[in-house]
Write an enzyme that holds these catalytic residues in place. Structure first.
Site, PDB file in Angstrom:
ATOM      1  N   GLY A  31       0.808  -1.220   0.000  1.00  0.00           N
ATOM      2  CA  GLY A  31       0.000   0.000   0.000  1.00  0.00           C
ATOM      3  C   GLY A  31       0.836   1.262   0.000  1.00  0.00           C
ATOM      4  O   GLY A  31       2.023   1.231  -0.333  1.00  0.00           O
ATOM      5  N   ALA A  32       0.198   2.386   0.388  1.00  0.00           N
ATOM      6  CA  ALA A  32       0.792   3.720   0.220  1.00  0.00           C
ATOM      7  C   ALA A  32       1.265   3.819  -1.227  1.00  0.00           C
ATOM      8  O   ALA A  32       2.434   4.088  -1.521  1.00  0.00           O
ATOM      9  CB  ALA A  32       1.919   3.980   1.216  1.00  0.00           C
ATOM     10  N   GLN A  35       3.298   5.949  -8.219  1.00  0.00           N
ATOM     11  CA  GLN A  35       3.330   5.625  -9.653  1.00  0.00           C
ATOM     12  C   GLN A  35       4.135   4.355  -9.947  1.00  0.00           C
ATOM     13  O   GLN A  35       3.888   3.689 -10.951  1.00  0.00           O
ATOM     14  CB  GLN A  35       3.895   6.802 -10.456  1.00  0.00           C
ATOM     15  N   HIS A  37       4.155   1.558  -8.105  1.00  0.00           N
ATOM     16  CA  HIS A  37       3.182   0.466  -7.954  1.00  0.00           C
ATOM     17  C   HIS A  37       2.229   0.452  -9.150  1.00  0.00           C
ATOM     18  O   HIS A  37       1.896  -0.612  -9.684  1.00  0.00           O
ATOM     19  CB  HIS A  37       2.328   0.673  -6.700  1.00  0.00           C
ATOM     20  N   GLY A 149       8.683  -5.345  -8.811  1.00  0.00           N
ATOM     21  CA  GLY A 149       9.538  -4.253  -9.251  1.00  0.00           C
ATOM     22  C   GLY A 149      11.022  -4.580  -9.100  1.00  0.00           C
ATOM     23  O   GLY A 149      11.433  -5.225  -8.141  1.00  0.00           O
ATOM     24  N   ASP A 152      13.219  -3.634  -5.842  1.00  0.00           N
ATOM     25  CA  ASP A 152      13.616  -4.620  -4.823  1.00  0.00           C
ATOM     26  C   ASP A 152      14.183  -5.820  -5.564  1.00  0.00           C
ATOM     27  O   ASP A 152      13.566  -6.883  -5.629  1.00  0.00           O
ATOM     28  CB  ASP A 152      12.400  -4.990  -3.974  1.00  0.00           C
ATOM     29  N   MET A 186      10.948   5.853  -6.618  1.00  0.00           N
ATOM     30  CA  MET A 186       9.694   6.012  -5.859  1.00  0.00           C
ATOM     31  C   MET A 186       9.592   4.928  -4.807  1.00  0.00           C
ATOM     32  O   MET A 186       9.954   3.777  -5.045  1.00  0.00           O
ATOM     33  CB  MET A 186       8.510   5.925  -6.808  1.00  0.00           C
ATOM     34  N   SER A 188       7.164   4.032  -0.983  1.00  0.00           N
ATOM     35  CA  SER A 188       6.164   4.461   0.016  1.00  0.00           C
ATOM     36  C   SER A 188       6.857   5.196   1.154  1.00  0.00           C
ATOM     37  O   SER A 188       6.294   6.108   1.754  1.00  0.00           O
ATOM     38  CB  SER A 188       5.422   3.251   0.565  1.00  0.00           C
TER      39      SER A 188
HETATM   40  P1  AMP Z   1       5.990  -2.532  -1.704  1.00  0.00           P
HETATM   41  O1  AMP Z   1       4.631  -1.948  -1.545  1.00  0.00           O
HETATM   42  O2  AMP Z   1       7.103  -1.620  -1.339  1.00  0.00           O
HETATM   43  O3  AMP Z   1       6.096  -3.895  -1.069  1.00  0.00           O
HETATM   44  O4  AMP Z   1       6.167  -2.783  -3.259  1.00  0.00           O
HETATM   45  C1  AMP Z   1       5.247  -3.582  -3.980  1.00  0.00           C
HETATM   46  C2  AMP Z   1       5.831  -3.886  -5.337  1.00  0.00           C
HETATM   47  O5  AMP Z   1       6.043  -2.667  -6.032  1.00  0.00           O
HETATM   48  C3  AMP Z   1       7.196  -4.574  -5.246  1.00  0.00           C
HETATM   49  O6  AMP Z   1       7.279  -5.549  -6.268  1.00  0.00           O
HETATM   50  C4  AMP Z   1       8.154  -3.437  -5.468  1.00  0.00           C
HETATM   51  O7  AMP Z   1       9.391  -3.850  -6.017  1.00  0.00           O
HETATM   52  C5  AMP Z   1       7.385  -2.598  -6.472  1.00  0.00           C
HETATM   53  N1  AMP Z   1       7.870  -1.224  -6.460  1.00  0.00           N
HETATM   54  C6  AMP Z   1       7.945  -0.393  -5.392  1.00  0.00           C
HETATM   55  N2  AMP Z   1       8.482   0.784  -5.758  1.00  0.00           N
HETATM   56  C7  AMP Z   1       8.770   0.691  -7.082  1.00  0.00           C
HETATM   57  C8  AMP Z   1       9.346   1.571  -8.045  1.00  0.00           C
HETATM   58  N3  AMP Z   1       9.776   2.781  -7.710  1.00  0.00           N
HETATM   59  N4  AMP Z   1       9.477   1.118  -9.302  1.00  0.00           N
HETATM   60  C9  AMP Z   1       9.072  -0.127  -9.658  1.00  0.00           C
HETATM   61  N5  AMP Z   1       8.515  -0.992  -8.808  1.00  0.00           N
HETATM   62  C10 AMP Z   1       8.359  -0.601  -7.533  1.00  0.00           C
END
Ligand code: AMP
Length: 281
Positions: A31-32, A35, A37, A149, A152, A186, A188
């Site tokens: 969440g949070a 762009q 995501h 993404g 990570d 980007m 959260s």
């Molecule tokens: P998170 O909410 O941080 O667990 O991220 C959820 C998914 O979004 C994960 O697969 C992250 O790698 C991806 N993600 C987060 N930030 C970015 C970004 N700036 N660019 C591309 N993918 C992202």
């Protein structure tokens, strides 16, 4: 837009989608939403008939209780952002007790050593938490494709390994890092940066880009030294680690071997906010 809180209700929905032979894309998030995501969600909407987005700040992947407590939670805004993309998205917003059947704990995994490097060293138990939640999510959602993404990057490689080892029938689709106009990846967690730290943070990507330039003609130790010095010189940013590793094994590289692909991986504290980034070298 349908929102499911209980896994049994989502499972029923998935069963009927499977009966109707709909292709299912899945985007797991905490969440949070930003762009970055939404780039994953857009890719899923393009490739699949149905897209499921999970929003779950999974307690078992946090090694630091303070980080878990302070993690931004913006559910209503998240829903509006998703609604804006498509009314057909299915949102899974699990309750931790229901999700884990009252036992909020991780399983342990062997990811052939991928879990022992970088984030694995600095965040003990993190990848067991990630493996546990993603395996359970895959069991519930049964996606044809799942989107992760490259931000990570270690997590992405670990999910590929999870799917291979557990023989889960899903295609893992990597999505490039989405950046702010000033280069900051980007995240959260960017929401928690003070004005000063937010202004300082694009320096991380500037240094990574310089490292990429140097990597073309310098040896690995020199590139690492350059990054360490550049980060140490910054008064507001604190380097946790910079590593140059092979993309496949994630093992630290000592010298360049022709044909191998390398990435630079960095973690930096801006105040108490932990920022992660990487670059293909
Ligand atoms: P998170 O909410 O941080 O667990 O991220 C959820 C998914 O979004 C994960 O697969 C992250 O790698 C991806 N993600 C987060 N930030 C970015 C970004 N700036 N660019 C591309 N993918 C992202």
């Amino acid at each position: 837009m349908k929102v499911f809180r209980l896994k049994k209700n989502l499972k029923n929905q998935i069963t009927s989608l499977k009966k109707a032979q709909k292709s299912i894309g899945f985007v797991p998030t905490m969440g949070a939403l930003h762009q970055g995501h939404l780039a994953l969600v857009k890719a899923s909407l393009k490739d699949n008939e149905v897209t499921v987005v999970s929003i779950f700040v999974n307690p078992t992947q946090f090694d630091n209780p303070d980080d878990l407590n302070k993690y931004p939670r913006t559910f209503e805004t998240d829903l509006a952002l998703l609604q804006n993309l498509s009314d057909d998205i299915i949102v899974f917003y699990p309750d931790a007790q229901d999700f884990y059947d009252g036992q909020v704990a991780s399983q342990s995994f062997d990811f052939d050593g991928l879990e022992l490097e970088m984030e694995g060293k600095h965040r003990p138990g993190h990848f067991d938490g990630v493996g546990t939640v993603v395996k359970k999510l895959f069991e519930i959602v049964q996606p044809d494709r799942a989107y992760f993404g490259e931000k990570d990057f270690q997590q992405l490689q670990i999910i590929k390994k999870l799917v291979e080892k557990e023989q889960i029938p899903v295609d893992i689709i990597p999505i490039p890092i989405y950046r702010e106009a000033d280069g900051l990846a980007m995240s959260s967690r960017n929401k928690r940066l003070t004005t000063e730290h937010r202004a300082a943070a694009p320096y991380i990507y500037q240094v990574l880009k310089q490292a990429k330039t140097l990597f073309a003609y310098k040896n690995i130790e020199d590139v690492k030294e350059f990054v360490t010095n550049a980060m140490t010189a910054h008064p507001l940013l604190k380097l946790e680690y910079f590593e140059i590793a092979d993309e496949k094994t994630l093992k630290p590289a000592k010298q360049k071997i022709a044909g191998n692909k390398y990435r630079g991986f960095i973690v930096v504290y801006a105040g108490d906010v932990r920022l992660i980034d990487n670059i293909q070298l």
